[in-house]
Write an enzyme that holds these catalytic residues in place. Structure first.
Site, mmCIF file in Angstrom:
data_model
loop_
_atom_site.group_PDB
_atom_site.id
_atom_site.type_symbol
_atom_site.label_atom_id
_atom_site.label_comp_id
_atom_site.label_asym_id
_atom_site.label_seq_id
_atom_site.Cartn_x
_atom_site.Cartn_y
_atom_site.Cartn_z
ATOM 1 N N ASP A 8 0.798 -1.239 0.000
ATOM 2 C CA ASP A 8 0.000 0.000 0.000
ATOM 3 C C ASP A 8 0.832 1.292 0.000
ATOM 4 O OD1 ASP A 8 -1.911 -1.959 0.237
ATOM 5 O OD2 ASP A 8 -2.831 -1.190 2.065
ATOM 6 N N LYS A 106 -7.051 -4.856 -3.169
ATOM 7 C CA LYS A 106 -7.804 -5.406 -2.028
ATOM 8 C C LYS A 106 -8.724 -4.346 -1.460
ATOM 9 C CE LYS A 106 -4.115 -4.157 1.173
ATOM 10 N NZ LYS A 106 -4.873 -3.208 1.993
ATOM 11 N N CYS A 151 -2.001 -2.905 7.578
ATOM 12 C CA CYS A 151 -1.881 -3.781 6.407
ATOM 13 C C CYS A 151 -0.595 -4.585 6.379
ATOM 14 C CB CYS A 151 -2.101 -2.976 5.134
ATOM 15 S SG CYS A 151 -3.824 -2.429 5.028
HETATM 16 C C1 VGL Z 1 -4.651 0.598 5.705
HETATM 17 C C2 VGL Z 1 -6.222 1.432 7.146
HETATM 18 C C3 VGL Z 1 -7.181 1.348 6.170
HETATM 19 C C4 VGL Z 1 -3.231 0.203 5.469
HETATM 20 C C5 VGL Z 1 -5.594 0.507 4.717
HETATM 21 O O1 VGL Z 1 -2.780 0.184 4.318
HETATM 22 O O2 VGL Z 1 -2.535 -0.110 6.476
HETATM 23 N N1 VGL Z 1 -4.971 1.048 6.914
HETATM 24 N N2 VGL Z 1 -6.863 0.898 4.948
#
Ligand code: VGL
Ligand code: ZN
Length: 205
Positions: A8, A106, A151
């Site tokens: 991410d 995702k 994540c």
């Molecule tokens: C994430 C919170 C919500 C992450 C993704 O990438 O850690 N955290 N969506």
């Protein structure tokens, strides 16, 4: 085979983004060095529909940071982030994107969040990442990215459970730390779960 798994590294998780992770931009240069030396590179991309159920905006009376129940699961309420096709969902501009061999998206189901790159938070559906890695012959992972306490952590837990030999490079990770100590706790949980925790990146071989 060994693969680098980047979690991410997207604009919304960088300073100035919708769900900014403190110093999130600091992971980019480490990721770029790792991409250079990696045999195979996979990146996850948080990829939510505009009405995703993890967004506080979708629920009357729920504020960002609140914990509520979504579809039977404990859920943190997040600001709208990583909306499919939006600039915030794009990979960081300075990330060496050309070096990424495969992308797993995702969090596409509005009814359930997906912190892990492998499964949604209820382990109800797989993202296909495990099948892809198996068919590519990957059995070892080096993981880095955002966010350490969400994540990255849940991806690492699943990776270990799925049998991957799993290293986490802390210099290439930053966390949200919604509550003081969350990042340190996440690191200890990953270590206790069987991940090899490295401070800095160094190429294998
Ligand atoms: C994430 C919170 C919500 C992450 C993704 O990438 O850690 N955290 N969506
Ligand atoms: Zn998300």
């Amino acid at each position: 085979m060994h693969a680098l798994l980047l979690i991410d590294i997207q604009n919304d998780f960088l300073p100035g983004g919708a769900l900014a992770v403190p110093e999130g931009d600091r992971v980019i240069e480490i990721a770029n060095v790792a991409i250079e030396s990696a045999e195979y590179v996979v990146a996850t991309q948080d990829w939510h529909p505009p009405d995703h159920g993890s967004f506080a905006s979708q629920h009357e009376g729920i504020e960002i940071g609140d914990v509520f129940e979504l579809n039977g699961l404990r859920q943190v309420a997040w600001p709208d982030h990583c909306v499919q096709g939006s600039p915030g969902a794009e990979f960081a501009a300075s990330l060496r994107i050309a070096g990424i061999d495969h992308v797993t998206r995702k969090g596409t189901d509005p009814l359930i969040d997906s912190y892990s790159g492998f499964f949604d938070n209820g382990h109800r559906q797989s993202t296909g990442l495990h099948d892809h890695l198996m068919s590519t012959g990957v059995d070892e992972l080096t993981v880095m990215g955002l966010a350490t306490d969400y994540c990255v952590k849940f991806t690492v837990f699943d990776a270990i459970q799925l049998g991957y030999s799993t290293r986490v490079v802390l210099a290439g990770c930053r966390g949200v730390n919604l509550h003081d100590g969350d990042v340190d706790a996440a690191i200890e949980e990953m270590r206790a779960g069987g991940a090899v925790i490295l401070e800095d990146f160094s190429p294998l071989t």
